[in-house]
Design a protein around this motif. Sequence first.
Motif, PDB file in Angstrom:
ATOM      1  N   SER A   1       4.361   5.268  -3.905  1.00  0.00           N
ATOM      2  CA  SER A   1       3.341   5.665  -3.013  1.00  0.00           C
ATOM      3  C   SER A   1       2.245   4.932  -2.697  1.00  0.00           C
ATOM      4  O   SER A   1       1.549   4.870  -1.625  1.00  0.00           O
ATOM      5  N   ALA A   2       1.790   4.149  -3.571  1.00  0.00           N
ATOM      6  CA  ALA A   2       0.955   3.063  -3.604  1.00  0.00           C
ATOM      7  C   ALA A   2       1.114   1.795  -2.686  1.00  0.00           C
ATOM      8  O   ALA A   2       0.350   0.985  -2.422  1.00  0.00           O
ATOM      9  N   GLY A   3       2.185   1.949  -2.163  1.00  0.00           N
ATOM     10  CA  GLY A   3       2.967   0.857  -1.185  1.00  0.00           C
ATOM     11  C   GLY A   3       3.616  -0.258  -1.894  1.00  0.00           C
ATOM     12  O   GLY A   3       3.490  -1.524  -1.419  1.00  0.00           O
ATOM     13  N   PHE A   4       3.908  -0.154  -3.284  1.00  0.00           N
ATOM     14  CA  PHE A   4       4.788  -1.103  -3.664  1.00  0.00           C
ATOM     15  C   PHE A   4       6.005  -1.896  -2.777  1.00  0.00           C
ATOM     16  O   PHE A   4       6.069  -2.939  -2.991  1.00  0.00           O
ATOM     17  N   LEU A   5       6.720  -1.071  -2.476  1.00  0.00           N
ATOM     18  CA  LEU A   5       7.939  -1.458  -1.690  1.00  0.00           C
ATOM     19  C   LEU A   5       7.455  -2.477  -0.447  1.00  0.00           C
ATOM     20  O   LEU A   5       8.307  -3.041   0.033  1.00  0.00           O
ATOM     21  N   ASN A   6       6.287  -1.897   0.061  1.00  0.00           N
ATOM     22  CA  ASN A   6       5.872  -2.765   1.254  1.00  0.00           C
ATOM     23  C   ASN A   6       5.711  -4.213   0.815  1.00  0.00           C
ATOM     24  O   ASN A   6       6.002  -5.326   1.588  1.00  0.00           O
ATOM     25  N   GLY A   7       5.681  -4.502  -0.450  1.00  0.00           N
ATOM     26  CA  GLY A   7       5.511  -6.010  -0.855  1.00  0.00           C
ATOM     27  C   GLY A   7       6.670  -6.564  -1.352  1.00  0.00           C
ATOM     28  O   GLY A   7       6.661  -7.594  -1.751  1.00  0.00           O
ATOM     29  N   HIS A   8       7.629  -5.552  -1.225  1.00  0.00           N
ATOM     30  CA  HIS A   8       8.996  -5.951  -1.893  1.00  0.00           C
ATOM     31  C   HIS A   8      10.259  -5.611  -0.804  1.00  0.00           C
ATOM     32  O   HIS A   8      10.913  -4.624  -1.234  1.00  0.00           O
ATOM     33  N   PRO A   9      10.428  -6.309   0.105  1.00  0.00           N
ATOM     34  CA  PRO A   9      11.538  -5.847   1.002  1.00  0.00           C
ATOM     35  C   PRO A   9      12.874  -5.905   0.563  1.00  0.00           C
ATOM     36  O   PRO A   9      13.734  -5.073   1.099  1.00  0.00           O
ATOM     37  N   ASP A  10      12.990  -6.904  -0.477  1.00  0.00           N
ATOM     38  CA  ASP A  10      14.351  -6.787  -0.895  1.00  0.00           C
ATOM     39  C   ASP A  10      14.648  -5.565  -1.633  1.00  0.00           C
ATOM     40  O   ASP A  10      15.808  -4.965  -1.245  1.00  0.00           O
TER      41      ASP A  10
ATOM     42  N   GLU B   1       1.427  -9.854   0.486  1.00  0.00           N
ATOM     43  CA  GLU B   1       1.233  -8.600   0.053  1.00  0.00           C
ATOM     44  C   GLU B   1       0.174  -8.444  -1.227  1.00  0.00           C
ATOM     45  O   GLU B   1      -0.732  -7.401  -1.037  1.00  0.00           O
ATOM     46  N   ARG B   2       0.429  -9.179  -2.102  1.00  0.00           N
ATOM     47  CA  ARG B   2      -0.743  -9.123  -3.314  1.00  0.00           C
ATOM     48  C   ARG B   2      -1.848  -9.374  -2.959  1.00  0.00           C
ATOM     49  O   ARG B   2      -3.076  -8.589  -3.237  1.00  0.00           O
ATOM     50  N   LYS B   3      -2.050 -10.396  -2.129  1.00  0.00           N
ATOM     51  CA  LYS B   3      -3.487 -10.921  -1.760  1.00  0.00           C
ATOM     52  C   LYS B   3      -4.145  -9.865  -0.730  1.00  0.00           C
ATOM     53  O   LYS B   3      -5.270  -9.710  -0.800  1.00  0.00           O
ATOM     54  N   GLY B   4      -3.192  -9.395   0.054  1.00  0.00           N
ATOM     55  CA  GLY B   4      -3.747  -8.438   0.968  1.00  0.00           C
ATOM     56  C   GLY B   4      -4.226  -7.190   0.511  1.00  0.00           C
ATOM     57  O   GLY B   4      -5.134  -6.423   0.972  1.00  0.00           O
ATOM     58  N   THR B   5      -3.651  -6.535  -0.602  1.00  0.00           N
ATOM     59  CA  THR B   5      -3.924  -5.475  -1.006  1.00  0.00           C
ATOM     60  C   THR B   5      -5.197  -5.597  -2.113  1.00  0.00           C
ATOM     61  O   THR B   5      -6.249  -4.722  -2.283  1.00  0.00           O
ATOM     62  N   THR B   6      -5.263  -6.642  -2.948  1.00  0.00           N
ATOM     63  CA  THR B   6      -6.400  -6.708  -3.839  1.00  0.00           C
ATOM     64  C   THR B   6      -7.561  -7.274  -3.090  1.00  0.00           C
ATOM     65  O   THR B   6      -8.607  -7.144  -3.596  1.00  0.00           O
ATOM     66  N   GLY B   7      -7.498  -8.216  -2.174  1.00  0.00           N
ATOM     67  CA  GLY B   7      -8.555  -8.856  -1.454  1.00  0.00           C
ATOM     68  C   GLY B   7      -9.259  -9.804  -2.468  1.00  0.00           C
ATOM     69  O   GLY B   7      -8.707 -10.336  -3.562  1.00  0.00           O
ATOM     70  N   SER B   8     -10.469 -10.428  -2.149  1.00  0.00           N
ATOM     71  CA  SER B   8     -11.126 -11.207  -3.107  1.00  0.00           C
ATOM     72  C   SER B   8     -12.412 -10.553  -3.606  1.00  0.00           C
ATOM     73  O   SER B   8     -13.093 -11.281  -4.492  1.00  0.00           O
ATOM     74  N   ARG B   9     -12.687  -9.322  -3.932  1.00  0.00           N
ATOM     75  CA  ARG B   9     -13.768  -8.818  -4.517  1.00  0.00           C
ATOM     76  C   ARG B   9     -13.545  -7.957  -5.619  1.00  0.00           C
ATOM     77  O   ARG B   9     -14.388  -7.418  -6.191  1.00  0.00           O
ATOM     78  N   THR B  10     -12.022  -7.934  -6.044  1.00  0.00           N
ATOM     79  CA  THR B  10     -11.813  -6.891  -6.949  1.00  0.00           C
ATOM     80  C   THR B  10     -11.834  -7.598  -8.626  1.00  0.00           C
ATOM     81  O   THR B  10     -11.935  -6.775  -9.237  1.00  0.00           O
ATOM     82  N   GLY B  11     -11.904  -8.830  -8.469  1.00  0.00           N
ATOM     83  CA  GLY B  11     -11.687  -9.537  -9.602  1.00  0.00           C
ATOM     84  C   GLY B  11     -10.454  -9.435 -10.528  1.00  0.00           C
ATOM     85  O   GLY B  11      -9.598  -9.342 -10.037  1.00  0.00           O
TER      86      GLY B  11
END
Length: 270
Positions: free
Chosen positions: A40-49, A165-175
């Motif tokens: 539900s949190a979008g994990f499969l969006n970053g794992h198209p395989d 996808e990992r970078k796009g979700t966490t962004g640069s402000r999350t630490g």
Amino acid sequence: MNYRQWMATSALLAGLITGAGALAAAPGPTDPTQDRLMVSAGFLNGHPDLRFRLLGLEKHKAGDREGAFRFFQYASQYADKPSQAMVAEMLWNGTGTAQDRALAYAWMDLAAERGYEGFVELRERYWSQLDPAQRERAIAEGQALYARYGDAAAKPRIAAVLRRERKGTTGSRTGAVGSLRIVVMGPAGPEEIDGSKFYDERYWNPAKYQAWHDSVWMKPRIATVDVGNVQQVKPLDKASRIPEVAPVPNLPEPDAGTEMPTLEPATDKP
């Protein structure tokens, strides 16, 4: 589909299902595709395989063989060896597509590229049933497939998606991801996922992600089938018969819309 074909395809599908179960049973992180909140949190969006393989399995189970064939090809673009094996088996049997056994061999050779034993066995079974003309065409077809779907082309492709996808979700402000809380809407309202679970390196680091798959598929439980009799075969040469070719890394991303697998609820029952 005749009995021999049904048994062979059933064995391969059973291997896919067993592989998923093995992931869930392995030490460390559980199989993320079995976690409703992760999906539900979008994990499969970053794992198209994984997304396309699961869609292929669902289509196959529902009787939509053409749809299954299409989604297995989509997953194959992202280095998914089980999906490449399913494309091969469907071509071999003429399921969801026209039968083409030379091309089926080329796909199964591709699926066996990393030496996964179950797929090597199936590849050798195919080869033993091809005539000289089919073998020659299989080698020619295989070179074009390896250029597009071989690991030299497909591993960088899935690695790029994982990083993006990992970078796009966490962004640069999350630490640090350990302090990140991901909120998703569940049946009873908002629910949270610990960032250290969602962003475990096993799922997002390209090298560790491939190692995670290899640990499951190197020795999958896929039988060699001969008219209903299950037989174990002697160790086989894992080397490909198809000459090495230059990779074609840049392919258009599959246009699959927003369709996602409809995962069955998790259960504690055996």
